[in-house]
Write an enzyme that holds these catalytic residues in place. Structure first.
Site, PDB file in Angstrom:
ATOM      1  N   GLU A 135       0.921  -0.955   0.037  1.00  0.00           N
ATOM      2  CA  GLU A 135       0.033   0.084   0.040  1.00  0.00           C
ATOM      3  C   GLU A 135       0.707   1.089   0.055  1.00  0.00           C
ATOM      4  OE1 GLU A 135      -1.738   3.007   0.303  1.00  0.00           O
ATOM      5  OE2 GLU A 135      -1.541   2.611   2.543  1.00  0.00           O
ATOM      6  N   CYS A 193      -0.287   6.383   5.226  1.00  0.00           N
ATOM      7  CA  CYS A 193      -0.822   6.298   3.995  1.00  0.00           C
ATOM      8  C   CYS A 193      -2.380   6.200   3.620  1.00  0.00           C
ATOM      9  CB  CYS A 193      -0.125   4.918   3.236  1.00  0.00           C
ATOM     10  SG  CYS A 193       1.688   5.039   3.340  1.00  0.00           S
TER      11      CYS A 193
END
Length: 168
Positions: A31, A65
């Protein structure tokens, strides 16, 4: 892996090379950040929506993130949502991370602070500043900052900031 695209791509490349004697292919999930959005529909509970956006955009100082970096709001509730969002952001406690009341502490280091501050200055050129919180004097603090009228092609809409900066 959760982190930068540069490191994530290195991990994927390395994992994709089969070594002599290796019997399986390494599986990797990366990710690698992005410009995560929350959409606020016309029939949304605005109190819940504001709370969710503030938590997602500014929790962990926006340095994760999965942080919300932009919020898309239907016109029918835009003005009311923005008013509530700015008020909620203005009331979030900034301070030392060891204070139980603190919701926003410092960012990770001086380099991160400088980079985030450069995006805030860019945002002032690209859009309309709604709120920029002042911060404690010492440390790597960056106050939560919200912009409106950011064009879809603006850098603030396209680049991951990795800090407490939100575009509405």
């Amino acid at each position: 892996f959760t982190g930068s695209m540069e490191v994530g791509l290195q991990i994927l490349e390395s994992a994709g090379r089969v070594q002599p004697g290796q019997r399986h292919v390494k599986q990797v999930i990366c990710e690698m950040g992005g410009k995560n959005a929350i959409i606020v529909d016309g029939d949304a509970d605005l109190d819940e929506a504001v709370q969710g956006v503030v938590h997602s955009a500014f929790g962990f100082q926006g340095q994760k993130c999965s942080a919300c970096s932009r919020v898309i709001v239907l016109e029918s509730c835009y003005d009311e949502f923005v008013e509530r969002l700015v008020a909620a952001t203005g009331s979030v406690l900034l301070g030392a991370p060891d204070d139980p009341g603190t919701r926003i502490g410092p960012v990770i280091d001086e380099e991160a602070k400088a980079k985030i501050e450069s995006y805030i200055e860019l945002g002032k050129k690209e859009g309309r500043l709604l709120i920029e919180r002042s911060v404690p004097g010492e440390g790597y603090f960056v106050g939560p900052t919200i912009f409106a009228d950011i064009d879809v092609d603006d850098r603030l809409a396209q680049e991951e900031i990795f800090g407490p900066v939100l575009a509405v």
